[in-house]
Design an enzyme around this catalytic site. Structure first.
Site, PDB file in Angstrom:
ATOM      1  N   GLY A  48       1.585  11.812  -1.794  1.00  0.00           N
ATOM      2  CA  GLY A  48       0.426  11.495  -0.962  1.00  0.00           C
ATOM      3  C   GLY A  48       0.875  10.960   0.396  1.00  0.00           C
ATOM      4  O   GLY A  48       0.376  11.388   1.443  1.00  0.00           O
ATOM      5  N   HIS A  49       1.848  10.031   0.374  1.00  0.00           N
ATOM      6  CA  HIS A  49       2.368   9.505   1.657  1.00  0.00           C
ATOM      7  C   HIS A  49       3.022  10.637   2.459  1.00  0.00           C
ATOM      8  O   HIS A  49       2.857  10.726   3.674  1.00  0.00           O
ATOM      9  CB  HIS A  49       3.439   8.437   1.412  1.00  0.00           C
ATOM     10  CG  HIS A  49       2.939   7.209   0.723  1.00  0.00           C
ATOM     11  ND1 HIS A  49       3.293   6.888  -0.575  1.00  0.00           N
ATOM     12  CD2 HIS A  49       2.131   6.218   1.144  1.00  0.00           C
ATOM     13  CE1 HIS A  49       2.721   5.747  -0.906  1.00  0.00           C
ATOM     14  NE2 HIS A  49       2.010   5.318   0.106  1.00  0.00           N
ATOM     15  N   LYS A  78      -7.381   9.149   2.231  1.00  0.00           N
ATOM     16  CA  LYS A  78      -8.782   8.911   1.867  1.00  0.00           C
ATOM     17  C   LYS A  78      -8.925   8.367   0.450  1.00  0.00           C
ATOM     18  O   LYS A  78     -10.027   8.060   0.023  1.00  0.00           O
ATOM     19  CB  LYS A  78      -9.569  10.213   1.987  1.00  0.00           C
ATOM     20  CG  LYS A  78      -9.908  10.604   3.411  1.00  0.00           C
ATOM     21  CD  LYS A  78     -11.034  11.627   3.350  1.00  0.00           C
ATOM     22  CE  LYS A  78     -11.178  12.427   4.601  1.00  0.00           C
ATOM     23  NZ  LYS A  78     -12.214  13.469   4.430  1.00  0.00           N
ATOM     24  N   LYS A  79      -7.827   8.278  -0.299  1.00  0.00           N
ATOM     25  CA  LYS A  79      -7.951   7.639  -1.610  1.00  0.00           C
ATOM     26  C   LYS A  79      -8.426   6.201  -1.416  1.00  0.00           C
ATOM     27  O   LYS A  79      -9.260   5.704  -2.157  1.00  0.00           O
ATOM     28  CB  LYS A  79      -6.631   7.648  -2.389  1.00  0.00           C
ATOM     29  CG  LYS A  79      -6.816   7.061  -3.792  1.00  0.00           C
ATOM     30  CD  LYS A  79      -5.571   7.139  -4.613  1.00  0.00           C
ATOM     31  CE  LYS A  79      -4.591   6.048  -4.304  1.00  0.00           C
ATOM     32  NZ  LYS A  79      -5.063   4.697  -4.685  1.00  0.00           N
ATOM     33  N   MET A 106      -2.728  10.401  -6.693  1.00  0.00           N
ATOM     34  CA  MET A 106      -1.402   9.780  -6.581  1.00  0.00           C
ATOM     35  C   MET A 106      -1.524   8.359  -6.070  1.00  0.00           C
ATOM     36  O   MET A 106      -2.311   8.082  -5.158  1.00  0.00           O
ATOM     37  CB  MET A 106      -0.531  10.605  -5.661  1.00  0.00           C
ATOM     38  CG  MET A 106      -0.124  11.893  -6.317  1.00  0.00           C
ATOM     39  SD  MET A 106       1.219  12.669  -5.443  1.00  0.00           S
ATOM     40  CE  MET A 106       1.298  14.203  -6.364  1.00  0.00           C
ATOM     41  N   MET A 134       3.199   0.766   2.157  1.00  0.00           N
ATOM     42  CA  MET A 134       3.848  -0.379   1.504  1.00  0.00           C
ATOM     43  C   MET A 134       5.039   0.127   0.678  1.00  0.00           C
ATOM     44  O   MET A 134       5.510  -0.556  -0.230  1.00  0.00           O
ATOM     45  CB  MET A 134       2.852  -1.132   0.626  1.00  0.00           C
ATOM     46  CG  MET A 134       1.689  -1.697   1.442  1.00  0.00           C
ATOM     47  SD  MET A 134       0.937  -3.159   0.742  1.00  0.00           S
ATOM     48  CE  MET A 134       0.306  -2.531  -0.789  1.00  0.00           C
ATOM     49  N   GLN A 173      -2.485  -9.342   1.848  1.00  0.00           N
ATOM     50  CA  GLN A 173      -3.597  -8.630   1.219  1.00  0.00           C
ATOM     51  C   GLN A 173      -3.606  -8.778  -0.299  1.00  0.00           C
ATOM     52  O   GLN A 173      -4.377  -8.112  -0.980  1.00  0.00           O
ATOM     53  CB  GLN A 173      -3.618  -7.161   1.652  1.00  0.00           C
ATOM     54  CG  GLN A 173      -2.449  -6.329   1.194  1.00  0.00           C
ATOM     55  CD  GLN A 173      -2.389  -4.993   1.917  1.00  0.00           C
ATOM     56  OE1 GLN A 173      -2.200  -4.919   3.113  1.00  0.00           O
ATOM     57  NE2 GLN A 173      -2.528  -3.901   1.175  1.00  0.00           N
ATOM     58  N   ARG A 206       0.901   2.703  -7.899  1.00  0.00           N
ATOM     59  CA  ARG A 206       0.676   1.918  -9.125  1.00  0.00           C
ATOM     60  C   ARG A 206       0.712   2.776 -10.387  1.00  0.00           C
ATOM     61  O   ARG A 206       0.785   2.234 -11.491  1.00  0.00           O
ATOM     62  CB  ARG A 206      -0.669   1.194  -9.043  1.00  0.00           C
ATOM     63  CG  ARG A 206      -0.679   0.052  -8.033  1.00  0.00           C
ATOM     64  CD  ARG A 206      -1.939  -0.771  -8.132  1.00  0.00           C
ATOM     65  NE  ARG A 206      -1.838  -1.997  -7.359  1.00  0.00           N
ATOM     66  CZ  ARG A 206      -2.249  -2.135  -6.098  1.00  0.00           C
ATOM     67  NH1 ARG A 206      -2.795  -1.110  -5.458  1.00  0.00           N
ATOM     68  NH2 ARG A 206      -2.131  -3.292  -5.470  1.00  0.00           N
ATOM     69  N   LEU A 215       7.136   5.429  -2.001  1.00  0.00           N
ATOM     70  CA  LEU A 215       6.402   6.583  -1.485  1.00  0.00           C
ATOM     71  C   LEU A 215       6.230   7.674  -2.529  1.00  0.00           C
ATOM     72  O   LEU A 215       7.087   7.863  -3.398  1.00  0.00           O
ATOM     73  CB  LEU A 215       7.147   7.141  -0.258  1.00  0.00           C
ATOM     74  CG  LEU A 215       7.396   6.122   0.857  1.00  0.00           C
ATOM     75  CD1 LEU A 215       8.188   6.766   1.994  1.00  0.00           C
ATOM     76  CD2 LEU A 215       6.084   5.546   1.382  1.00  0.00           C
TER      77      LEU A 215
HETATM   78  O1  PAF Z   1      -2.601   1.423   2.084  1.00  0.00           O
HETATM   79  C1  PAF Z   1      -1.610   0.671   2.163  1.00  0.00           C
HETATM   80  O2  PAF Z   1      -0.506   0.983   1.699  1.00  0.00           O
HETATM   81  C2  PAF Z   1      -1.762  -0.690   2.840  1.00  0.00           C
HETATM   82  O3  PAF Z   1      -3.003  -1.266   2.571  1.00  0.00           O
HETATM   83  C3  PAF Z   1      -1.459  -0.662   4.338  1.00  0.00           C
HETATM   84  C4  PAF Z   1      -2.470   0.191   5.097  1.00  0.00           C
HETATM   85  C5  PAF Z   1      -0.055  -0.156   4.596  1.00  0.00           C
HETATM   86  C6  PAF Z   1      -1.570  -2.089   4.926  1.00  0.00           C
HETATM   87  O4  PAF Z   1      -0.675  -2.954   4.315  1.00  0.00           O
END
Ligand code: PAF
Length: 311
Positions: free
Chosen positions: A41-42, A179-180, A215, A35, A66, A218, A38
């Site tokens: 972790g990403h 896995k977080k 990480m 989302m 979501q 938020r 970044l």
């Molecule tokens: O973990 C996230 O950032 C989101 O839940 C995801 C998997 C990109 C789905 O919107």
């Protein structure tokens, strides 16, 4: 050293076309769904993706489906240009960034095309525009219910639906999840198995700051004091893990240890549960592999973390 600039695709048809071109060249495709905003972790997911695939696609899409109306969709942080720079700093970079404007597509002129990277519009505004509500959802019925599902009842329905859409659009061979978000990772694995997606879902270890804080996009909302208090999550989970290694297998005692430590630090517990690593069902006595999952609020910021305990 910066690597190549990724191709930015905002249109879902173009995205599928790109993937099919890659596949016609026998390239294996990795997808890292995000989302945005970044962090390391990403980036570690992308590094892992390079080990498995020939080309790497990252999706950046803040999924309105979501978030409940009372949640932080409007304040979810975003920095598209910053994200691109970070992606270019990863060895090997990424090949494509898929950044759709809106994936809840009703066939009106404003859907799914020509995004500007501002995170998209919400499900509700789409419904108002077209008069037709999005009514197809993917649900993973048991796994969506516990842990985060209790306080965020529509969260996993939104995640499973959007990840399905991303899988259908990108058609990857591999997909990478941190896995977080343990429950999310297990739920996507189950969904892929149950619905016969030909995709290998790979869970990657939690990336932590030097002081142990997991990480998260938020974390930026934490004040310095809240951030200090939030360290109690990882500290207490580590203590609980040591206690298990020293022979304490009663979950009630271990939960109390963690709850007390976080509460004394000033956090408010949403849940602290020891669950089976696959079914995510509660465990009373530890006899095999479990995961200790925690969600707690520091000020207005809700953080999650967990620790696998492999007895
Ligand atoms: O973990 C996230 O950032 C989101 O839940 C995801 C998997 C990109 C789905 O919107």
């Amino acid at each position: 050293m910066a690597t190549k600039e990724p191709l930015i695709i905002r249109d879902k048809t173009q995205m599928t076309k790109w993937s099919r071109t890659m596949r016609s060249q026998s390239k294996l495709i990795a997808l890292v769904p995000t989302m945005g905003y970044l962090h390391q972790g990403h980036l570690s997911l992308i590094t892992e993706a390079h080990k498995h695939a020939n080309v790497v696609a990252v999706s950046i899409y803040v999924n309105p489906g979501q978030f409940s109306p009372n949640e932080d969709l409007s304040t979810y942080p975003s920095d598209f240009q910053g994200d691109i720079q970070k992606l270019m700093s990863v060895p090997g970079g990424v090949d494509v960034v898929f950044n759709p404007k809106n994936l809840y597509d009703y066939g009106d002129s404003d859907s799914g095309e020509g995004g500007d990277g501002d995170g998209g519009v919400g499900v509700v505004s789409c419904i108002e525009k077209s008069g037709l509500g999005h009514e197809s959802w993917v649900r993973v019925e048991k796994l969506e219910k516990g842990l985060c599902g209790k306080s965020r009842p529509i969260f996993f329905r939104g995640v499973a639906t959007i990840v399905t859409k991303l899988f259908n659009i990108v058609e990857p061979d591999f997909a990478f999840f941190g896995k977080k978000d343990y429950q999310q990772w297990r739920l996507i694995q189950r969904m892929v198995r149950d619905l016969d997606f030909s995709i290998k879902v790979i869970g990657c270890e939690i990336t932590r700051e030097n002081d142990g804080l997991a990480m998260s996009s938020r974390n930026v909302h934490l004040s310095p004091e809240e951030r200090e208090k939030a360290l109690s999550i990882n500290k207490s989970l580590s203590k609980a893990k040591s206690a298990v290694e020293d022979g304490q297998v009663q979950c009630e005692k271990l939960r109390n240890l963690v709850i007390q430590c976080i509460t004394e630090a000033g956090g408010t517990i949403d849940y602290a549960e020891i669950v089976d690593q696959h079914s995510l069902e509660k465990v009373e006595l530890i006899k095999g592999p479990v995961v200790f999952c925690v969600a707690a609020l520091f000020g207005k910021v809700r953080l999650i973390d967990n620790m696998e305990i492999n007895l």
